[in-house]
Motif scaffolding. Structure first.
Motif, short mmCIF file in Angstrom:
data_model
loop_
_atom_site.label_atom_id
_atom_site.label_comp_id
_atom_site.label_asym_id
_atom_site.label_seq_id
_atom_site.Cartn_x
_atom_site.Cartn_y
_atom_site.Cartn_z
N ILE A 1 0.80 -1.10 0.13
CA ILE A 1 0.07 -0.09 0.01
C ILE A 1 0.92 1.25 -0.01
O ILE A 1 1.89 1.26 0.45
CB ILE A 1 -1.08 -0.05 1.22
CG1 ILE A 1 -0.13 0.11 2.55
CG2 ILE A 1 -1.96 -1.09 1.31
CD1 ILE A 1 -0.95 0.46 3.75
N GLU B 1 -3.04 5.34 2.27
CA GLU B 1 -4.08 4.13 2.65
C GLU B 1 -3.73 3.33 4.02
O GLU B 1 -4.44 2.55 4.27
CB GLU B 1 -3.68 3.10 1.57
CG GLU B 1 -3.85 3.58 0.30
CD GLU B 1 -3.51 2.46 -0.95
OE1 GLU B 1 -4.61 1.86 -1.51
OE2 GLU B 1 -2.51 2.15 -1.06
N SER C 1 -6.23 0.86 5.75
CA SER C 1 -5.67 -0.48 6.14
C SER C 1 -5.92 -0.93 7.36
O SER C 1 -6.00 -2.24 8.01
CB SER C 1 -4.12 -0.44 5.79
OG SER C 1 -4.01 -0.18 4.33
N THR D 1 -7.71 -4.44 8.76
CA THR D 1 -7.08 -5.21 9.68
C THR D 1 -7.84 -5.48 10.86
O THR D 1 -8.13 -6.69 11.03
CB THR D 1 -5.64 -4.78 10.13
OG1 THR D 1 -4.75 -4.48 8.88
CG2 THR D 1 -5.07 -5.56 10.97
N VAL E 1 -7.50 -8.76 5.85
CA VAL E 1 -6.18 -8.42 5.10
C VAL E 1 -5.63 -9.72 4.56
O VAL E 1 -5.51 -10.77 5.42
CB VAL E 1 -5.20 -7.65 5.98
CG1 VAL E 1 -4.93 -8.05 7.29
CG2 VAL E 1 -3.64 -7.52 5.29
N PHE F 1 -0.56 -5.92 5.48
CA PHE F 1 -0.31 -4.70 4.75
C PHE F 1 1.23 -4.32 4.78
O PHE F 1 1.58 -4.29 6.08
CB PHE F 1 -1.00 -3.67 5.47
CG PHE F 1 -2.62 -3.88 4.84
CD1 PHE F 1 -2.89 -3.64 3.55
CD2 PHE F 1 -3.62 -3.83 5.81
CE1 PHE F 1 -4.31 -3.99 2.99
CE2 PHE F 1 -5.00 -4.11 5.31
CZ PHE F 1 -5.22 -4.17 4.17
#
Ligand code: NAP
Ligand code: ZN
Ligand code: ZN
Length: 347
Positions: free
Chosen positions: A318, A322, A326, A330, A335, A339
């Motif tokens: 990412i 972001e 994220s 999560t 995810v 990430f």
């Protein structure tokens, strides 16, 4: 002092946003690192949001750091410019106490300096983590990476990798050991891969039925939806369980899946205390214990093991902008499976 770009939180309730932080000029034993990638660990979220108790703000999280050495202190011996390196959850410790001498710096009896939300040994300079372009670290706390590895997929090994490798090794997982993994997130997916690479038969317990296919692809032999009756029917099967869940949950149905004398190792750190019934432990003489990351020596051993076995993280790369979305994904367990921030995108 050098000003560098970073991303951080200024309170428990504000989204992370661009910040400038200062990194020291490298001292004699310091290595200056240009960060390439940094993973997002659920601990970053717990800390940025003050879920584990007071956080010092601004908070720049990030302890799954990989990058390249760009400057060396004049006494540095272990690294040269251009080396690919990693930094994990701590960046210094007293170096003198029993635990430090015993390569368990994460349990330093005087002062483990965590990579963020901590104070340097001078007790005055706050530490800032890997959501930034550069970091300066004493060479003894920097990990070596073999050349040519997929750097972004290596980043999560610096926390999720060592946190799962350490107890798997300590409890002597080998060919045929029956290992359970609760929660298929960042730590969980590394636990599956590493246990499989050690030869274990792995069972995943997940609240997300849609993760079954991925669990099997990652190396699990058995997948059990933890909200279904299948969990209650899975009795006395396992030698060892790694519990990676980030929120409060009931241990009893998982303890029931352990064989006699089996061990459940907590690596997930729920902000709220969990309850445990004596009954679920005394029948079968079961054990609950915990484990915290791993020392530098063991982290290096884990990196070498993963390079040899080609065990890397499954990531979603990412941009810095972001990070907040994220975090939300999560928390929802959405995810696959870590990430990782591209450090070129800090603005
Ligand atoms: P993560 O990627 O968010 O994974 C946690 C997984 O737990 C989720 O994907 C989900 O898996 C499951 N889960 C989440 N909420 C749940 C709930 N309410 N009930 C049951 N299952 C739930 O987090 P992570 O980065 O792997 O970190 C996990 C935990 O370990 C965090 O608490 C983190 O702070 C801690 N941690 C500890 C250490 C250590 O040294 N001990 C090191 C790093 C992280 P399913 O969808 O499969 O159910
Ligand atoms: Zn972590
Ligand atoms: Zn120490």
């Amino acid at each position: 002092m050098n000003k560098v770009k970073a991303y951080g939180a200024t309170s428990a309730t504000t989204p992370l946003h661009p910040l400038q932080i200062e990194r020291r000029e490298p001292g004699p034993y310091d290595v200056s690192i240009e960060i390439a990638y940094c993973g997002i660990c659920h601990s970053d979220i717990h800390t940025a949001r003050g879920e584990w108790g007071p956080t010092q703000y601004p908070c720049v999280p990030g302890h799954e750091i990989v990058g390249r050495v760009i400057q060396l202190g004049k006494r540095v011996k272990k690294f040269k410019n251009g080396d690919e390196v990693g930094v994990g959850c701590f960046v210094d410790s007293c170096g003198k106490c029993f635990q430090c001498k015993n390569h368990e710096e994460q349990f330093c009896q005087n002062h483990t300096v965590y990579t963020y939300n901590s104070m340097e040994l001078n007790n005055t300079t706050p530490t800032y983590g890997g959501y930034s372009t550069h970091i300066v670290v004493h060479e003894d706390y920097v990990l070596k990476l073999k050349k040519g590895l997929p750097l972004a997929q290596i980043a999560p090994l610096l926390c999720a990798g060592i946190t799962t490798y350490s107890p798997l090794k300590r409890y002597k997982v080998k060919k045929g050991t029956k290992v359970g993994v609760i929660g298929l997130g960042g730590l969980g997916h590394m636990a599956v891969k590493i246990a499989k690479a050690m030869g274990a038969h792995v069972t995943v317990f997940s609240t997300s039925p849609e993760k079954k296919e991925d669990a099997l692809r990652l190396g699990a032999k058995t997948f059990i939806v933890s909200t279904s009756n299948d969990l209650n029917d899975y009795e006395a099967q396992l030698d060892l369980i790694l519990d990676t869940v980030s929120a409060k949950h009931d241990f009893a149905p998982y303890l029931n899946t352990l064989k006699m004398d089996g061990t459940l190792v907590l690596v997930g750190i729920s902000p709220e205390p969990n309850e445990v019934s004596a009954m679920s432990l005394v029948f079968g003489r079961k054990k609950i214990t915990g484990s915290l990351i791993g020392g530098i020596k063991e982290t290096q051993e884990m990196l070498n093991f993963c390079a040899r076995k080609k065990v890397f993280s499954d990531i979603e790369l990412i941009q810095a902008a972001e990070i907040n979305q994220s975090y939300e994904r999560t928390i929802k367990g959405q995810v696959k499976f870590r990430f990782v921030i591209d450090a070129k995108t800090f603005t």
